[in-house]
Design a protein around this motif. Sequence first.
Motif, mmCIF file in Angstrom:
data_model
loop_
_atom_site.group_PDB
_atom_site.id
_atom_site.type_symbol
_atom_site.label_atom_id
_atom_site.label_comp_id
_atom_site.label_asym_id
_atom_site.label_seq_id
_atom_site.Cartn_x
_atom_site.Cartn_y
_atom_site.Cartn_z
ATOM 1 N N MET A 162 0.837 -1.197 0.000
ATOM 2 C CA MET A 162 0.000 0.000 0.000
ATOM 3 C C MET A 162 0.871 1.246 0.000
ATOM 4 N N ALA A 163 0.263 2.335 -0.463
ATOM 5 C CA ALA A 163 0.933 3.625 -0.433
ATOM 6 C C ALA A 163 -0.102 4.671 -0.013
ATOM 7 N N PHE A 164 0.391 5.859 0.339
ATOM 8 C CA PHE A 164 -0.500 6.908 0.827
ATOM 9 C C PHE A 164 -0.189 8.223 0.122
ATOM 10 N N LEU A 165 -1.255 8.999 -0.126
ATOM 11 C CA LEU A 165 -1.139 10.257 -0.849
ATOM 12 C C LEU A 165 -1.987 11.310 -0.170
ATOM 13 N N LYS A 166 -1.438 12.518 -0.011
ATOM 14 C CA LYS A 166 -2.217 13.634 0.492
ATOM 15 C C LYS A 166 -2.961 14.295 -0.671
ATOM 16 N N HIS A 167 -4.269 14.464 -0.512
ATOM 17 C CA HIS A 167 -5.090 15.080 -1.552
ATOM 18 C C HIS A 167 -6.140 15.955 -0.885
ATOM 19 N N GLN A 168 -6.045 17.252 -1.106
ATOM 20 C CA GLN A 168 -6.995 18.210 -0.546
ATOM 21 C C GLN A 168 -7.158 18.036 0.967
ATOM 22 N N GLY A 169 -6.031 17.851 1.635
ATOM 23 C CA GLY A 169 -6.021 17.776 3.085
ATOM 24 C C GLY A 169 -6.321 16.417 3.680
ATOM 25 N N TYR A 180 -3.771 3.852 -1.407
ATOM 26 C CA TYR A 180 -3.894 3.272 -2.739
ATOM 27 C C TYR A 180 -2.815 2.213 -2.958
ATOM 28 N N ARG A 181 -3.002 1.436 -4.016
ATOM 29 C CA ARG A 181 -1.991 0.488 -4.466
ATOM 30 C C ARG A 181 -1.741 0.730 -5.945
ATOM 31 N N LEU A 182 -0.475 0.775 -6.333
ATOM 32 C CA LEU A 182 -0.082 0.910 -7.733
ATOM 33 C C LEU A 182 0.831 -0.256 -8.047
ATOM 34 N N LEU A 183 0.332 -1.185 -8.847
ATOM 35 C CA LEU A 183 0.998 -2.469 -9.056
ATOM 36 C C LEU A 183 1.278 -2.706 -10.537
ATOM 37 N N GLY A 184 2.400 -3.341 -10.815
ATOM 38 C CA GLY A 184 2.663 -3.784 -12.170
ATOM 39 C C GLY A 184 3.704 -2.967 -12.911
ATOM 40 N N ASP A 185 3.905 -3.345 -14.171
ATOM 41 C CA ASP A 185 4.934 -2.794 -15.052
ATOM 42 C C ASP A 185 4.578 -1.370 -15.467
ATOM 43 N N ILE A 186 5.511 -0.441 -15.235
ATOM 44 C CA ILE A 186 5.274 0.962 -15.573
ATOM 45 C C ILE A 186 5.053 1.164 -17.065
ATOM 46 N N ASN A 187 5.484 0.234 -17.888
ATOM 47 C CA ASN A 187 5.350 0.368 -19.340
ATOM 48 C C ASN A 187 4.007 -0.123 -19.874
ATOM 49 N N GLU A 211 -17.783 14.629 -8.469
ATOM 50 C CA GLU A 211 -16.546 15.246 -8.950
ATOM 51 C C GLU A 211 -15.437 15.135 -7.920
ATOM 52 N N ASP A 212 -15.767 15.163 -6.624
ATOM 53 C CA ASP A 212 -14.752 14.949 -5.589
ATOM 54 C C ASP A 212 -14.085 13.586 -5.767
ATOM 55 N N LEU A 213 -14.894 12.572 -6.037
ATOM 56 C CA LEU A 213 -14.352 11.221 -6.191
ATOM 57 C C LEU A 213 -13.611 11.073 -7.511
ATOM 58 N N ALA A 214 -14.134 11.693 -8.580
ATOM 59 C CA ALA A 214 -13.424 11.672 -9.858
ATOM 60 C C ALA A 214 -12.075 12.360 -9.724
ATOM 61 N N SER A 215 -12.024 13.421 -8.922
ATOM 62 C CA SER A 215 -10.769 14.135 -8.694
ATOM 63 C C SER A 215 -9.735 13.233 -8.030
ATOM 64 N N GLU A 216 -10.190 12.370 -7.113
ATOM 65 C CA GLU A 216 -9.261 11.422 -6.505
ATOM 66 C C GLU A 216 -8.681 10.496 -7.574
ATOM 67 N N ALA A 217 -9.538 9.979 -8.456
ATOM 68 C CA ALA A 217 -9.061 9.073 -9.503
ATOM 69 C C ALA A 217 -8.067 9.770 -10.424
ATOM 70 N N LEU A 218 -8.360 11.007 -10.813
ATOM 71 C CA LEU A 218 -7.478 11.740 -11.713
ATOM 72 C C LEU A 218 -6.137 12.061 -11.036
ATOM 73 N N THR A 219 -6.184 12.423 -9.767
ATOM 74 C CA THR A 219 -4.957 12.702 -9.027
ATOM 75 C C THR A 219 -4.095 11.457 -8.914
ATOM 76 N N LEU A 220 -4.721 10.333 -8.633
ATOM 77 C CA LEU A 220 -3.972 9.083 -8.527
ATOM 78 C C LEU A 220 -3.368 8.687 -9.870
ATOM 79 N N ALA A 221 -4.108 8.913 -10.965
ATOM 80 C CA ALA A 221 -3.559 8.612 -12.289
ATOM 81 C C ALA A 221 -2.335 9.484 -12.577
ATOM 82 N N ARG A 222 -2.398 10.758 -12.190
ATOM 83 C CA ARG A 222 -1.238 11.626 -12.372
ATOM 84 C C ARG A 222 -0.062 11.150 -11.528
ATOM 85 N N THR A 223 -0.357 10.634 -10.334
ATOM 86 C CA THR A 223 0.696 10.075 -9.487
ATOM 87 C C THR A 223 1.385 8.908 -10.190
ATOM 88 N N ALA A 224 0.586 8.159 -10.970
ATOM 89 C CA ALA A 224 1.141 7.034 -11.736
ATOM 90 C C ALA A 224 1.864 7.506 -12.992
#
Length: 262
Positions: free
Chosen positions: A1-8, A13-20, A74-87
């Motif tokens: 697991m990993a942790f991310l600060k988003h809007q306080g 989250y978990r980010l698994l697998g080949d970066i490519n 939109e709050d929840l969509a923002s979480e998904a978009l932020t996490l995708a940018r983190t990836a």
Amino acid sequence: MAFLKHQGRTICYRLLGDINKPLLVLAHPLGMTQAVWDDMLPGLLYRFRVLTWDLPGHGASSAWPADSAEITPEDLASEALTLARTAGVSCFHFAGTSIGGIVGQQLVSKHPGQLLSATLTNTGAVIGTPEAWSQRAQDIREKGLATMAEGIVPRWFGPAACEEQPALLDGWKVIMGRGDDNSYALLCEMLGKADFREKLAGKNVPLLLIGGTDDVATPPESLQALAQFSDTSEPVILEQVGHVPSVECPKRLTELLLKHLL
């Protein structure tokens, strides 16, 4: 697991697998956690990098601020978009179940250019009624998730899954009972307001809809209506499956996802 600060808040989250490999973002149902995807990961990671996360007040993610009046799609969509940018990506595949499907509909309606595809399972353009969700939120605040889980969790799974896994209901009652009452109640109120009936057409996002014959929360008719509103093909309805196919039939759902995404 990993942790991310988003809007306080802290998001787990978990980010698994080949970066490519292409990124697939997965959103879990209300009252559950990102663990609903665990049995699908071996099949998915063969083809994708996979990102899962816990919704507000669920799993190991922080509760929603107590002084906030609402949570929006939109709050929840923002979480998904932020996490995708983190990836490190701007475009990704998305799959979500139940409230996770509401997150997906928000992404389709407002951020279609960032979606390579969307798979929405056991959801609807409208789920339930505002009155029912308002009552659920009130009950949660008065009685707590641990008490309410006794009646809610049995609605998630079809008879076949419960027979195959005798401890299934008890396990998920424990998980649901550990969530944050107010976050859950706010999400209930969000679902009572969510209406995507006029927001999904013409978005040019490859869309797959999936339901279950034994789903009492979002029955097949809900997915069929969603198909009409989104101008997509008829949903795949899985036999003897309830509200959470990632738990009830992970191999079958993995096959459907891979066929849609590849």
